[in-house]
Design a protein around this motif. Structure first.
Motif, PDB file in Angstrom:
ATOM      1  N   GLU A  65       0.841  -1.214   0.000  1.00 30.94           N
ATOM      2  CA  GLU A  65       0.000   0.000   0.000  1.00 30.94           C
ATOM      3  C   GLU A  65       0.870   1.256   0.000  1.00 30.94           C
ATOM      4  OE1 GLU A  65      -3.418  -2.106   2.858  1.00 30.94           O
ATOM      5  OE2 GLU A  65      -1.927  -0.710   3.680  1.00 30.94           O
ATOM      6  N   ASP A 115      -1.350  -1.079  14.630  1.00 32.66           N
ATOM      7  CA  ASP A 115      -1.793  -0.473  13.374  1.00 32.66           C
ATOM      8  C   ASP A 115      -1.812   1.013  13.681  1.00 32.66           C
ATOM      9  OD1 ASP A 115      -4.678  -0.821  11.103  1.00 32.66           O
ATOM     10  OD2 ASP A 115      -2.988   0.565  11.134  1.00 32.66           O
ATOM     11  N   LEU A 117      -2.162   3.774  12.042  1.00 34.90           N
ATOM     12  CA  LEU A 117      -3.275   4.561  11.526  1.00 34.90           C
ATOM     13  C   LEU A 117      -4.164   3.652  10.697  1.00 34.90           C
ATOM     14  CD1 LEU A 117      -3.873   7.631  11.913  1.00 34.90           C
ATOM     15  CD2 LEU A 117      -3.441   7.830   9.459  1.00 34.90           C
ATOM     16  N   GLY A 119      -7.542   2.909   8.545  1.00 42.25           N
ATOM     17  CA  GLY A 119      -8.461   3.682   7.723  1.00 42.25           C
ATOM     18  C   GLY A 119      -7.753   4.826   7.034  1.00 42.25           C
ATOM     19  N   ASN A 206     -18.413  -4.258   2.606  1.00 43.91           N
ATOM     20  CA  ASN A 206     -18.160  -3.464   1.401  1.00 43.91           C
ATOM     21  C   ASN A 206     -18.843  -4.163   0.233  1.00 43.91           C
ATOM     22  OD1 ASN A 206     -17.300  -2.182  -0.869  1.00 43.91           O
ATOM     23  ND2 ASN A 206     -15.145  -2.079  -0.260  1.00 43.91           N
ATOM     24  N   TYR A 233     -21.053   1.639   6.117  1.00 44.60           N
ATOM     25  CA  TYR A 233     -19.693   1.176   5.865  1.00 44.60           C
ATOM     26  C   TYR A 233     -18.781   2.382   5.691  1.00 44.60           C
ATOM     27  CZ  TYR A 233     -15.800  -1.631   4.112  1.00 44.60           C
ATOM     28  OH  TYR A 233     -14.582  -2.228   3.971  1.00 44.60           O
ATOM     29  N   ALA A 235     -15.316   2.202   5.784  1.00 45.85           N
ATOM     30  CA  ALA A 235     -14.033   1.780   5.228  1.00 45.85           C
ATOM     31  C   ALA A 235     -12.862   2.208   6.103  1.00 45.85           C
ATOM     32  CB  ALA A 235     -13.844   2.269   3.790  1.00 45.85           C
ATOM     33  N   SER A 236     -13.160   2.478   7.369  1.00 45.30           N
ATOM     34  CA  SER A 236     -12.155   2.530   8.433  1.00 45.30           C
ATOM     35  C   SER A 236     -12.620   1.480   9.426  1.00 45.30           C
ATOM     36  CB  SER A 236     -12.134   3.889   9.130  1.00 45.30           C
ATOM     37  OG  SER A 236     -11.534   4.887   8.362  1.00 45.30           O
ATOM     38  N   MET A 237     -11.880   0.367   9.509  1.00 44.55           N
ATOM     39  CA  MET A 237     -12.367  -0.742  10.366  1.00 44.55           C
ATOM     40  C   MET A 237     -12.672  -0.259  11.768  1.00 44.55           C
ATOM     41  SD  MET A 237     -10.587  -4.416  11.077  1.00 44.55           S
ATOM     42  CE  MET A 237     -11.420  -5.704  11.979  1.00 44.55           C
ATOM     43  N   PHE A 251     -19.948  -6.463  11.474  1.00 39.92           N
ATOM     44  CA  PHE A 251     -18.923  -5.930  10.559  1.00 39.92           C
ATOM     45  C   PHE A 251     -18.232  -7.116   9.911  1.00 39.92           C
ATOM     46  CE2 PHE A 251     -15.490  -3.668   8.682  1.00 39.92           C
ATOM     47  CZ  PHE A 251     -14.383  -4.475   8.824  1.00 39.92           C
ATOM     48  N   TYR A 253     -15.218  -8.327   6.698  1.00 43.63           N
ATOM     49  CA  TYR A 253     -14.365  -8.199   5.515  1.00 43.63           C
ATOM     50  C   TYR A 253     -14.034  -9.614   5.071  1.00 43.63           C
ATOM     51  CZ  TYR A 253     -11.898  -5.674   2.000  1.00 43.63           C
ATOM     52  OH  TYR A 253     -11.549  -5.115   0.785  1.00 43.63           O
ATOM     53  N   ILE A 264      -7.983  -7.810   5.892  1.00 44.27           N
ATOM     54  CA  ILE A 264      -7.672  -7.409   7.271  1.00 44.27           C
ATOM     55  C   ILE A 264      -6.526  -8.234   7.858  1.00 44.27           C
ATOM     56  CG2 ILE A 264      -8.667  -7.253   9.602  1.00 44.27           C
ATOM     57  CD1 ILE A 264      -9.626  -5.094   7.491  1.00 44.27           C
ATOM     58  N   ARG A 265      -5.619  -7.575   8.635  1.00 43.42           N
ATOM     59  CA  ARG A 265      -4.460  -8.276   9.200  1.00 43.42           C
ATOM     60  C   ARG A 265      -4.802  -8.875  10.555  1.00 43.42           C
ATOM     61  NH1 ARG A 265      -2.617  -4.056   5.736  1.00 43.42           N
ATOM     62  NH2 ARG A 265      -4.387  -3.031   6.763  1.00 43.42           N
ATOM     63  N   GLU A 269      -5.189  -5.980  13.611  1.00 42.21           N
ATOM     64  CA  GLU A 269      -6.558  -5.520  13.323  1.00 42.21           C
ATOM     65  C   GLU A 269      -7.576  -6.542  13.850  1.00 42.21           C
ATOM     66  OE1 GLU A 269      -6.025  -2.779   9.292  1.00 42.21           O
ATOM     67  OE2 GLU A 269      -5.968  -4.964   9.061  1.00 42.21           O
TER      68      GLU A 269
HETATM   69  O1  LIG Z   1     -11.667  -0.057   0.957  1.00 42.97           O
HETATM   70  P1  LIG Z   1     -11.901  -1.447   1.423  1.00 42.97           P
HETATM   71  O2  LIG Z   1     -11.375  -2.499   0.462  1.00 42.97           O
HETATM   72  O3  LIG Z   1     -13.313  -1.705   1.807  1.00 42.97           O
HETATM   73  O4  LIG Z   1     -11.011  -1.639   2.727  1.00 42.97           O
HETATM   74  C1  LIG Z   1     -11.311  -0.939   3.900  1.00 42.97           C
HETATM   75  C2  LIG Z   1     -10.531  -1.570   5.000  1.00 42.97           C
HETATM   76  O5  LIG Z   1      -9.141  -1.313   4.793  1.00 42.97           O
HETATM   77  C3  LIG Z   1      -8.581  -0.666   5.939  1.00 42.97           C
HETATM   78  O6  LIG Z   1      -8.504   0.689   5.698  1.00 42.97           O
HETATM   79  C4  LIG Z   1      -7.195  -1.256   6.112  1.00 42.97           C
HETATM   80  O7  LIG Z   1      -6.541  -0.664   7.181  1.00 42.97           O
HETATM   81  P2  LIG Z   1      -5.329   0.375   7.010  1.00 42.97           P
HETATM   82  O8  LIG Z   1      -5.911   1.680   6.625  1.00 42.97           O
HETATM   83  O9  LIG Z   1      -4.734   0.380   8.378  1.00 42.97           O
HETATM   84  O10 LIG Z   1      -4.393  -0.162   5.976  1.00 42.97           O
HETATM   85  C5  LIG Z   1      -9.549  -0.967   7.081  1.00 42.97           C
HETATM   86  O11 LIG Z   1      -9.560   0.014   8.059  1.00 42.97           O
HETATM   87  C6  LIG Z   1     -10.892  -0.975   6.357  1.00 42.97           C
HETATM   88  O12 LIG Z   1     -11.853  -1.753   7.022  1.00 42.97           O
END
Ligand SMILES: O=P(O)(O)OC[C@H]1O[C@](O)(COP(=O)(O)O)[C@@H](O)[C@@H]1O
Ligand SMILES: [Mg+2]
Ligand SMILES: [Mg+2]
Length: 323
Positions: A65, A115, A117, A119, A206, A233, A235-237, A251, A253, A264-265, A269
């Protein structure tokens, strides 16, 4: 001590420590150093457009990334603060390929996963992001101390930088939430003993990945839509799981035919957030087994993840098992 709203985090941590007469104070010092590092992160995020912390660094991390400036800054502030305690042996971070062994930590009793940061794709557009941490006892003289099941965490938590800054954590005795009072500069207990509702009406998947999912997961999402569940949703876990902890629901993924192991790691995470959801009375799973029973094999491994209210998760697991 009765847990009362209004107590500040540092005092809460020390009161918790008093419950364990044999405690060395090491874990408390680590939690307080996380508190201090996240206050710095919070203050920069709150004025992000005014100071030079937005945008990319121009480097790709071990995840493949693009690294945001705040990913790197948050990582450095956290590692610096933690290293200054001399209390931890090693740290693993999303932003560092290998485990880091601080000079002064040779006798450290704990290891920590970060982690810095979460999202981060949302940070430039002023949507909630956060920091996630997970702490284990050290069991070796190398990075195998990180390959312990999530159930063995001694503490886990997150800080969400949203409309307010909140720190939510657990040491295995329930989950408590603290809100940062910018005037005082302290985290104050605002959400004592968080319990996730048994059942919710919100699903956080998502759906743009719908076509790539297994039939079982497609079937579950069709069912909840039929039942009138609302899709939320971010997109910040962290933001999606924080809402799920407070409002209930699920929730997810999932793995799919592109992300074979999901996105997700596990270490920094799925395990820490799974630990919190479980401590709050919910369930966290990789679809087959409880996420906290998964034995990690590598530092940055990914996993499918599903977590939330007990009844919603039970329905999810039964629908996907049948399919
Ligand atoms: O955009 P996508 O594919 O739905 O992914 C969103 C997911 O990716 C993440 O942003 C990954 O985390 P990072 O931002 O720490 O890399 C999660 O917070 C979130 O749930
Ligand atoms: Mg993340
Ligand atoms: Mg991240």
């Amino acid at each position: 001590m009765k847990i009362e709203k209004g107590i500040d985090l540092s005092r809460f941590i020390l009161e918790e420590e008093r419950k364990y007469p044999k405690a060395s104070g090491t874990l408390s010092r680590i939690l307080i150093s996380i508190e201090n590092a996240t206050k710095i992160i919070s203050s920069h995020i709150r004025k992000a457009g005014l100071v030079d912390v937005l945008g990319k660094v121009g480097r790709i991390n071990v995840q493949g990334e693009e690294v945001q400036k705040l990913d790197e800054l948050a990582n450095n502030w956290l590692v610096e603060h933690l290293a200054s305690t001399g209390d931890f042996f090693a740290v693993v971070s999303e932003e560092m390929e290998k485990a880091f062994f601080p000079e002064g930590g040779k006798d450290g009793k704990y290891v920590i996963c970060l982690d810095p940061l979460d999202g981060s794709s949302n940070v430039d557009v002023n949507i909630s992001v956060g920091t996630i941490f997970s702490i284990y006892k050290r069991i070796s003289d190398d990075d195998t101390s990180f390959l312990q099941e999530g159930r063995k965490q001694v503490a886990a938590g997150y800080v969400i930088y949203g409309s307010s800054t909140m720190l939510v954590y657990s040491t295995g005795n329930g989950v408590n939430g603290f809100t940062l009072d910018p005037g005082v500069g302290s985290f104050i207990l605002s959400h004592p003993n968080i319990r996730i509702p048994e059942k919710g009406k919100i699903y956080a998947f998502n759906e743009s990945n719908y076509k790539r999912w297994s039939d079982g997961i497609k079937k579950y999402v069709d069912i909840v839509k039929e039942k009138g569940y609302t899709l939320r949703y971010v997109a910040s876990m962290i933001a999606d799981v924080h809402r799920t902890l407070l409002k209930g629901g699920i929730f997810a993924y999932p793995a799919d035919n592109v992300n074979k192991n999901g996105k997700i790691r596990l270490l920094y995470e799925a395990n820490p957030l799974g630990f919190l959801v479980t401590q709050a009375g919910g369930i966290a799973s990789n679809g087959n087994s409880n996420i906290l029973d998964v034995k990690p094999e590598s530092l940055h491994q990914r996993t499918p993840i599903f977590m939330g209210s007990k009844m919603d998760m039970e329905e999810f697991l039964s629908v996907t098992k049948e399919s």
